[in-house]
Each structure stands twice: as C-alpha cells, then as structure tokens.
Design an enzyme around this catalytic site. Structure first.
Site, PDB file in Angstrom:
ATOM      1  N   SER A   1       0.857  -1.189   0.000  1.00 53.34           N
ATOM      2  CA  SER A   1       0.000   0.000   0.000  1.00 53.34           C
ATOM      3  C   SER A   1       0.889   1.233   0.000  1.00 53.34           C
ATOM      4  CB  SER A   1      -0.894   0.006   1.238  1.00 53.34           C
ATOM      5  OG  SER A   1      -0.118   0.375   2.373  1.00 53.34           O
ATOM      6  N   LYS A   2       0.246   2.392  -0.045  1.00 50.90           N
ATOM      7  CA  LYS A   2       0.999   3.648  -0.115  1.00 50.90           C
ATOM      8  C   LYS A   2       1.964   3.804   1.054  1.00 50.90           C
ATOM      9  CE  LYS A   2      -1.917   6.595  -2.880  1.00 50.90           C
ATOM     10  NZ  LYS A   2      -3.178   7.305  -2.752  1.00 50.90           N
ATOM     11  N   ARG A   3       1.621   3.178   2.179  1.00 46.85           N
ATOM     12  CA  ARG A   3       2.504   3.235   3.352  1.00 46.85           C
ATOM     13  C   ARG A   3       3.919   2.774   2.984  1.00 46.85           C
ATOM     14  NH1 ARG A   3       2.196  -0.570   6.900  1.00 46.85           N
ATOM     15  NH2 ARG A   3       0.636  -1.689   5.673  1.00 46.85           N
TER      16      ARG A   3
ATOM     17  N   GLY B   1       5.440   3.227   0.194  1.00 44.37           N
ATOM     18  CA  GLY B   1       6.093   4.057  -0.830  1.00 44.37           C
ATOM     19  C   GLY B   1       5.225   4.101  -2.071  1.00 44.37           C
TER      20      GLY B   1
END
Ligand code: GLU
Length: 492
Positions: free
Chosen positions: A244-246, A248
C-alpha cells in the site's frame, strides 16, 4: 479456438503496480500464444469512476508497452445486455424478485445476506411470494432487486495457479444481479461481458477468488462455457503486509517519473509472482513472452523490493542503446537544468558518448541526467564531503599537485591513453599512489568524489574545459574559497 484474455481495471484510481502486474501476465500469455489481449474499463461505478483515471491507466499501459487489441471497451456500454441477462435468469426461474426494502429489518438481513440466518430469511421471503404474485407486484410498479437463486451442491474449478478449488454452494448467498435502481452488479456484468467477448482465460488477482464460484454459477445458469481461471498472488510490502501507499510509491506513473525504464519495470513486475524456473533475472520482453506460462505463476505472495527494481533498471540501462536512452535523458535534463535540446542536437555524437559513459554506473535515467549536468554546464557545484576528503585535508599539497598536473596536461596529446600515461607518470614522480593525484583532479573536474573513469572524463570535457576547471579549483583553494566548508565541519 483463439485464446482471449482481458485486463479489466476499474477507473477509480491510478494504475497500481498490482493492476499493472495483472495486465502484464495477461499480455504475456496472449502474446506468447498468439492470443488476443482485450482492455475493458469497468466504469459502472459512476460515483468513483473518473475519466482522468481512465487516462492514467491507458497511459500507464502505453508506457509499459502493453498494447491491447482493438479499441478499449467500456463496461457501461453493456448495461442493456447485463439487464437482459438478469431478466433472462428471472424468466427461466433461475432468479427471483426481491421486494424487501433494505431499510426494514428483513431488508437489512437480505442486504447483508452473509450469515446463514440472513440467507435463510431472504430465501424464505422469496419462496413466500408466488411467481404470479411477484409479477403482479412488479407490474404495479413496486421496486425490486433481482437475486440469483444459488442451486444446491458444490462448485469447483481447476485454477491454473492454485489447482482444484471447491466451494459448498450453501456458503454462497443468493446474490443480487440487478439492483433496485436497475443497475447490474459486478458479478453479473463481468460474466456477461467475459462471455460476450469470448474470453477464454480470466487472469486476475487473488482478491477475486471468492467471486469465482459465484461467477461460475452464473455462467452455468446462463448456459455459457466457463473460462479457465487463474488467480495471481498478492503483492506484499517488505513488512509482509499487502502493498500500500505506506510502503512508498504504488503508482506505475511514479516509477516512470523516477527514471525507471519500461523494460525494467516489465521485467520486475514479471518476477513478482512468476519465475522462469531457473536463476535468470534480467530478461527483455521477447524473452519474457517466450518463457511465460501460467504453470510457473507462484502460489505464494511476493514482496515488492524497490532495491531489486533499481538493480534491474541498472541492468537494463547498461543494455539499452544510447540512442534509445537519449530522448528520456534529454526530457529529464530539461526538467532539472536549463540545457536546451538545440544545444544537445549541436553535439549529438558527444552527447551520446556522455550517455554511454554515465549509464554504466547509473541506476535510473534520473541518475544519468543528474550526472550529465556536470558536463553540460560550467557552473560546477562542489560536493562538500568530496571537497573535505580530497582537497582540504592538506590544501597546500592539493594546490601543489594540481598545479604540477595542470602544467603537465597543458602539453599532453588529449587522448585517453596519453592522458593516462601522463597522470600515472606524475604520480610515480611524486612517489604517491595514483589515487592521490586522481581524486583531487576528479573533484576539480566534476565537483564530486565519484564519476566515470577519470581519463574518460578528461576526454569528454576536452582540454580547454578541463584546464579551466583545474584553474578554478587552484585559485579557489589559494583564496580559501573552499575553506568555509572546513570551518563549518570543525564547528559541527
Ligand atoms: N474490475 C475489477 C477490478 O478492478 C476486475 C474484474 C476482473 O478482473 O474480473 O478489480
């Protein structure tokens, strides 16, 4: 029968690396088997679908070089067909009208319809209405959803990745195929479209595994051949959680703007969940097409490792001809410096040899562009740690050596091996290792501690620019211009 596969993204966001990987596996299979690769934009969620997302998805596929056959299809264009299919199920008694208002208790149970209790109540309610009564209420204008009547038994399939899968139908709720507002649901629309397009293989993410038995039941009820299903494993972040965006950047576009080559991205995505069966890692797309098979798709999730992507990119950079890299580097250069394309066109041969030299140590196109600036403008920036390490430990000796070298180089033939002989000869005369001469020289020519081979750097810069840069270094060191660096360091 021609193999037909499809990529069916919902345009509710950018092209995610997981989506790109699904698209790639479909594309590799189609291209390897002489099949067709169809693009279907699943835009039925009116509220969340946006044209700019469709644009981003098309651009991402384009950039990756995953060309689709024919025009892209839009799921919303098939709504009438989806409705007709739902009505046919109703006509044939394979589906029923659900009049329950979702705002009432029974309606809420039917809306959820996930637990045994909810399922039982939905079915009981449906059974309590005779077909005649149901028709009369519908004709009177009462609104209803159409629910598919899940038959008794077991639904199984041979998944091309996971092997045999089986689900007890009792665990599957009577799914809504047409909502009260007349819109088709995902499962119906996908089955209707895949059948209409003659899709032979459905390759998609593991997150759709629970939809597959429902879709198979719909194929069977509608009397259509069931395609082959292949569910590819999830992509995880380095911590083992779903990417996920967490973790990167997850948008394909981020890697494009970061200077990753499409070939490297394709190579990297292919290895996320597939293995060629040996240790080969660096592969161009022809090789991937030739070697890809569903049988070698891994059951296990794979981890998205950016370091590996950068390494692969370095490998592809080294293999890509300078004339193909040139437009990419030029575009980047124009973003980060004032260098004009006219200027570059005026020194085409020189510019290509610069790219050739820089790409060997670079990991991204951005790296090449950033390093190229040093050779394209005379406005050098000096890297502080490099200056401290190679000049300021002993500024007087540095000046002496640079001056001696400057004098020697002024008369040398400006050609790689002559330069090398002169510089190594000087180090010998001074009775120091060649590095003691080369490192300070490199800082004076590039402002940096690392660069391509110093003799290449010299030939690339040419005599005048190289000597000028050495002069500037010598003068600056004499005037103490660089001493501030040292003071700052002492204070720190
Ligand atoms: N539109 C669905 C998604 O984006 C894919 C449907 C499918 O591949 O069957 O998840």
């Amino acid at each position: 029968m021609t193999m037909r596969v499809r990529f069916a993204p919902s345009p509710t966001g950018y092209l995610h690396v997981g989506g790109a990987r699904t698209a790639l596996f479909n594309w590799l299979l189609a291209r390897g088997q002489g099949g067709e690769f169809i693009l279907r934009i699943e835009d039925t969620d009116r509220a969340r679908s946006k044209p700019e997302h469709t644009e981003a998805i098309l651009h991402g596929l384009d950039w990756l070089g995953l060309d689709w056959d024919g025009e892209p299809h839009f799921q919303s264009e098939g709504v009438e067909r989806h409705r007709a299919d739902a009505l046919r199920l109703l006509d044939e008694g394979k589906a029923y009208r659900d009049f329950a208002d979702p705002s009432t208790a029974v309606g809420a149970a039917s809306g959820a319809a996930t637990d045994e209790e909810g399922r039982r109540r939905v079915r009981e309610l449906a059974e309590s209405v005779t077909p005649e009564e149901s028709r009369v209420r519908a004709d009177a204008g009462e609104s209803f959803a159409i629910r598919f009547r899940v038959p008794a038994g077991e639904t199984s399939w041979e998944d091309a990745v996971h092997g045999r899968r089986a689900v007890q139908n009792a665990a599957i709720p009577d799914l809504v195929v047409l909502r009260r507002d007349g819109t088709p649901t995902y499962n119906l629309a996908v089955v209707s479209d895949d059948a209409d397009m003659g899709i032979t293989h459905v390759i998609r993410g593991d997150d759709h595994l629970s939809n597959t038995p429902k879709q198979i039941l719909l194929y069977q009820a509608l009397g259509w051949p069931v395609p082959v299903f292949a569910h590819v494993p999830l992509i995880l972040g380095p911590d083992g959680k779903r990417l996920s965006k967490r973790h990167g950047a997850t948008a394909v576009g981020d890697y494009e703007s970061r200077g990753i080559l499409p070939d490297a991205m394709v190579n990297f995505l292919a290895l996320l969940g597939w293995s060629p069966g040996d240790d080969t890692e660096v592969m161009d797309r022809e090789e991937l097409v030739a070697r890809f098979s569903l049988g070698r798709v891994l059951k296990k999730s794979s981890v998205f490792d950016v370091k590996k992507l950068e390494w692969l990119n370095g490998q592809h950079l080294a293999r890509t001809a300078a004339d193909r890299l040139e437009p990419l580097v030029t575009a980047k250069l124009q973003l980060i410096s004032g260098v004009s394309s006219d200027y570059l066109r005026g020194r085409e041969v020189w510019y290509r040899s610069l790219i050739d030299l820089l790409r060997v140590r670079a990991r991204t196109v951005d790296d090449i562009a950033r390093q190229a600036v040093v050779y394209l403008t005379d406005d050098l920036e000096y890297d502080e740690p490099a200056v401290r390490k190679h000049w300021l430990k002993d500024p007087n000796t540095t000046v002496d050596r640079l001056e001696a070298l400057r004098e020697r180089l002024a008369d040398v033939e400006w050609e790689k091996s002559a330069l090398e002989t002169a510089i190594r000869g000087m180090a010998e005369e001074l009775e120091v290792g060649a590095g003691k001469v080369i490192h300070p020289l490199r800082v004076s020519l590039t402002g940096m501690a690392a660069s391509p081979g110093i003799f290449d750097v010299l030939t690339l810069l040419g005599r005048d620019r190289a000597l000028e840069r050495m002069d500037r270094a010598i003068e600056g060191l004499k005037r103490g211009t660089f001493a501030g660096t040292q003071n700052e360091r002492t204070r720190a």
